[in-house]
Design an enzyme around this catalytic site. Structure first.
Site, PDB file in Angstrom:
ATOM      1  N   LYS A 116      22.333  37.656  38.264  1.00 36.61           N
ATOM      2  CA  LYS A 116      22.509  36.380  37.382  1.00 36.61           C
ATOM      3  C   LYS A 116      22.284  36.706  35.645  1.00 36.61           C
ATOM      4  O   LYS A 116      23.332  35.982  35.022  1.00 36.61           O
ATOM      5  CB  LYS A 116      21.676  35.028  37.862  1.00 36.61           C
ATOM      6  CG  LYS A 116      22.114  34.546  39.294  1.00 36.61           C
ATOM      7  CD  LYS A 116      21.478  33.554  39.641  1.00 36.61           C
ATOM      8  CE  LYS A 116      21.446  32.811  40.913  1.00 36.61           C
ATOM      9  NZ  LYS A 116      21.837  33.757  42.104  1.00 36.61           N
ATOM     10  N   GLU A 200      15.772  29.503  33.212  1.00 39.98           N
ATOM     11  CA  GLU A 200      16.622  28.260  32.710  1.00 39.98           C
ATOM     12  C   GLU A 200      16.228  26.918  32.138  1.00 39.98           C
ATOM     13  O   GLU A 200      15.060  26.515  32.768  1.00 39.98           O
ATOM     14  CB  GLU A 200      17.780  28.092  33.672  1.00 39.98           C
ATOM     15  CG  GLU A 200      18.881  29.409  33.723  1.00 39.98           C
ATOM     16  CD  GLU A 200      19.961  29.097  34.585  1.00 39.98           C
ATOM     17  OE1 GLU A 200      20.859  29.803  34.754  1.00 39.98           O
ATOM     18  OE2 GLU A 200      19.731  27.922  35.496  1.00 39.98           O
ATOM     19  N   HIS A 235      18.104  22.761  46.768  1.00 41.49           N
ATOM     20  CA  HIS A 235      18.908  23.813  46.276  1.00 41.49           C
ATOM     21  C   HIS A 235      19.847  24.210  47.264  1.00 41.49           C
ATOM     22  O   HIS A 235      21.047  24.978  47.156  1.00 41.49           O
ATOM     23  CB  HIS A 235      18.308  24.934  45.502  1.00 41.49           C
ATOM     24  CG  HIS A 235      17.302  24.411  44.479  1.00 41.49           C
ATOM     25  ND1 HIS A 235      17.791  24.040  43.329  1.00 41.49           N
ATOM     26  CD2 HIS A 235      16.024  24.877  44.656  1.00 41.49           C
ATOM     27  CE1 HIS A 235      16.765  23.938  42.573  1.00 41.49           C
ATOM     28  NE2 HIS A 235      15.413  24.474  43.193  1.00 41.49           N
ATOM     29  N   ARG A 297      33.119  35.828  46.887  1.00 39.70           N
ATOM     30  CA  ARG A 297      33.475  35.691  48.207  1.00 39.70           C
ATOM     31  C   ARG A 297      33.903  34.021  48.580  1.00 39.70           C
ATOM     32  O   ARG A 297      34.057  33.360  47.423  1.00 39.70           O
ATOM     33  CB  ARG A 297      32.321  35.602  49.074  1.00 39.70           C
ATOM     34  CG  ARG A 297      31.121  34.942  48.741  1.00 39.70           C
ATOM     35  CD  ARG A 297      29.759  34.855  49.707  1.00 39.70           C
ATOM     36  NE  ARG A 297      28.724  34.158  49.366  1.00 39.70           N
ATOM     37  CZ  ARG A 297      28.587  32.787  49.266  1.00 39.70           C
ATOM     38  NH1 ARG A 297      29.610  31.878  49.671  1.00 39.70           N
ATOM     39  NH2 ARG A 297      27.426  32.182  49.038  1.00 39.70           N
TER      40      ARG A 297
END
Length: 619
Positions: A116, A200, A235, A297
């Site tokens: 990420k 973040e 999540h 994907r």
């Protein structure tokens, strides 16, 4: 077109790929672990090859065994599905090195988007807006804490190699950072073999918006519009829809263009999803939507995109992998109506959504909708793999109509004795705020009290169970095998046992009751209840936590113990943490008291139902 295809996956996605391959005349090869030998996907493939024991690390994650199966079966190509090795660049390279066609993203693109922090750096260079945060190499706890404090609370700690909701922790205050970081790193190491994290800014009122992109080997890239996956729990996506509610044409154009720009930045080929996080505090605005990550994907939720575009994305994958150009130009793709998907899981919402494993003795899906499932009645949910039973997909002209149809479909699900989240899904899809489009990723956590069914039967359940017993009590011509409604003028009060508790109810409800292995089971609004005549049953409603025993909810490993024998604890205080199925589950004190017994220790492997600690009530 590819002539033969090995599917390096299992369950629902394997069956999904087989359906399209069969329609296109492509021979299919399934690979399976020992425990999956009798699964539907194995029977439906043209050929099947066993690749090892039940644990995925000894079968579905062993690249050499999958490649050997491809050679033995004469397969021309390998489709990885999603999960397992689908985003493993080394495996993709090994497939290509073996002279096989890889039905997936180029290895270079998988690597570029796999971490990420590196992906965000790449997107910044490509001019794609990214969420503010820290993505540095210094992974020291002090540096990470300092960066988090500089960003400002709340923050989100994310595993750089993460996905599927694993390795993510929200931190609202400085004093919670250290524990959250330790837990996130442990989970990331267990799930991905990499405990590096990034920090973040946590966006308040966040919406999860993602764009389906597709590229071909001729330089073509298109988008197939956006999806909204904001309804999440821990999540993990729960309900997905397309298009996104509240997305106007200008914002859609800007976000979809950014997604195409991201795909072009890595020379993308195949199916991919560019995920964004949106600050929805003032509606969806292009300048408040940031790149989050790219999944290289096919996504679990691809059916909602198929529904609104009329395209078969697996067919697109096979055609692109065969060297063809994209089947449609951008100007040929349009949005038709609204689609929603609910993920039906084998889990019990009343126990904190703990996984529920066991036989699927009774399994019935609603008619008239798309159901993608990897299991069937008579099969089982095992502890070895993801406990998703099915995806329920609806399509309607409007969002309100789609939500109503999804709520109805979820409420019609029947599963026994495995517990499911069907009742929870029905409540979520029918919730007034959801129907009104007032959603964000905190929706479920915020409204959990009204979405999670009660552990005890409602008045409607009790009355429906009573109605199902009326034939046995001479009350009228009702049947326990079909839908019913009791309207007799005679005495309609019936004593009924649901679970271990006796209730007395008026007969005035509708439901569906069946007999499963000699047990009466009532299905109503997606929930399942064992019931029978109240003969020699005890009344009352004493809770199961009365003795204060903390039991292992599933097999797993103890990763943290926060208390000592003799220590005073408060209701809701964390006692220990169990890791199972690569997810951490905290066990909490059921009431104020003292740790009377403690048999758990860090690193210990435990079995389901094993007593780990016992809390004695405070005097």
């Amino acid at each position: 077109m590819i002539e033969s295809l090995l599917i390096a996956n299992r369950g629902e996605i394997a069956r999904r790929i087989i359906r399209t391959a069969r329609r296109l005349g492509v021979r299919t090869v399934a690979v399976h672990s020992d425990v999956d030998a009798d699964m539907p996907f194995v029977r439906e493939a043209d050929e099947a090859v066993a690749i090892g024991p039940a644990p995925a690390r000894e079968s579905y994650l062993v690249a050499d065994r999958i490649l050997a199966a491809a050679r033995a079966s004469g397969a021309q190509a390998i489709h990885p599905g999603y999960g397992f090795l689908s985003e493993n660049a080394a495996f993709a390279e090994a497939v290509q090195a073996a002279g096989l066609v890889w039905v997936g993203a180029p290895p270079a693109a998988i690597r570029a988007m796999g971490l990420k922090d590196a992906a965000k750096t790449l997107m910044l260079a490509a001019g794609v807006p990214v969420t503010p945060g820290y993505m540095g190499e210094d992974q020291g706890a002090e540096r990470l804490f300092a960066e988090a404090r500089a960003i400002g609370w709340p923050v989100l700690i994310k595993a750089v190699a993460g996905g599927g909701g694993k390795g993510m922790r929200r931190v609202d205050a400085a004093e919670a950072f250290a524990d959250a970081l330790d837990s996130c790193r442990r989970e990331a190491a267990a799930a991905f073999g990499d405990d590096h994290v990034l920090i973040e800014k946590y966006v308040l009122n966040p919406r999860h918006i993602e764009v389906q992109v597709f590229g071909d080997s001729h330089g073509g890239v298109v988008h197939l519009f956006e999806r909204d996956c904001s309804l999440q729990r821990r999540h993990q996506k729960v309900i997905e829809e397309a298009p996104a509610p509240g997305m106007d044409a200008a914002t859609r154009a800007a976000v979809c263009a950014a997604a195409v720009q991201a795909a072009r930045a890595v020379d993308y080929v195949g199916a991919g999803t560019v995920e964004f996080i949106a600050d929805a505090s003032d509606g969806l605005r292009a300048d408040r939507i940031w790149f989050m990550e790219m999944n290289t994907r096919l996504q679990v939720e691809h059916p909602v995109t198929e529904a609104i575009t009329g395209q078969d994305l697996v067919e697109w994958q096979l055609r692109v992998a065969s060297g063809e150009r994209l089947p449609k130009r951008q100007d040929e793709l349009t949005i038709d109506g609204w689609a929603m998907e609910a993920r039906l899981y084998a889990e019990n919402p009343t126990t904190g959504f703990l996984p529920s494993t066991g036989p699927l003795t009774h399994l019935r899906f609603p008619d008239g909708i798309r159901v993608d499932s990897g299991v069937e009645q008579g099969g089982a949910v095992t502890p070895y793999y993801d406990p998703m039973i099915a995806k329920l997909v609806v399509h309607a002209p409007t969002r309100a109509a789609a939500a109503a149809r999804l709520a109805c479909a979820c409420g019609a699900v029947e599963v026994w004795p495995v517990r499911t989240n069907a009742g929870f899904l029905a409540r979520a899809a029918g919730d007034a705020d959801f129907v009104g489009g007032r959603i964000d990723t905190g929706f479920i956590a915020r409204h959990g009290d009204r979405l999670v069914p009660a552990a005890d039967p409602s008045d409607a359940v009790i009355a429906a169970a009573a109605a199902a017993l009326m034939p046995e009590r001479g009350g009228g011509p009702w049947t326990t095998l079909t839908g019913f409604r009791a309207n007799a003028d005679a005495d309609r009060r019936v004593a009924v046992a649901i679970g271990d508790t006796t209730h007395v109810a008026d007969v005035d409800a509708a439901g569906r009751a069946v007999t499963v292995d000699g047990e009466r089971v009532l299905f109503l609004h997606g929930e399942a209840w064992r019931f029978g005549p109240a003969v020699g049953r005890r009344g009352g409603g004493e809770g199961a936590l009365g003795d204060g025993a903390l039991l292992a909810p599933m097999p797993g490993r103890i990763v943290a113990v926060d208390v000592a024998a003799g220590e005073t604890v408060r209701r809701g205080q964390r006692v220990l943490v169990l890791e199972a199925m690569k997810m951490e589950q905290a066990l909490l004190a059921p009431f104020d008291g003292v740790v009377a017994d403690l048999s758990a220790a860090p690193g210990q492997q435990v079995n389901e139902g094993q007593v780990l600690a016992r809390i004695a009530k405070a005097d």
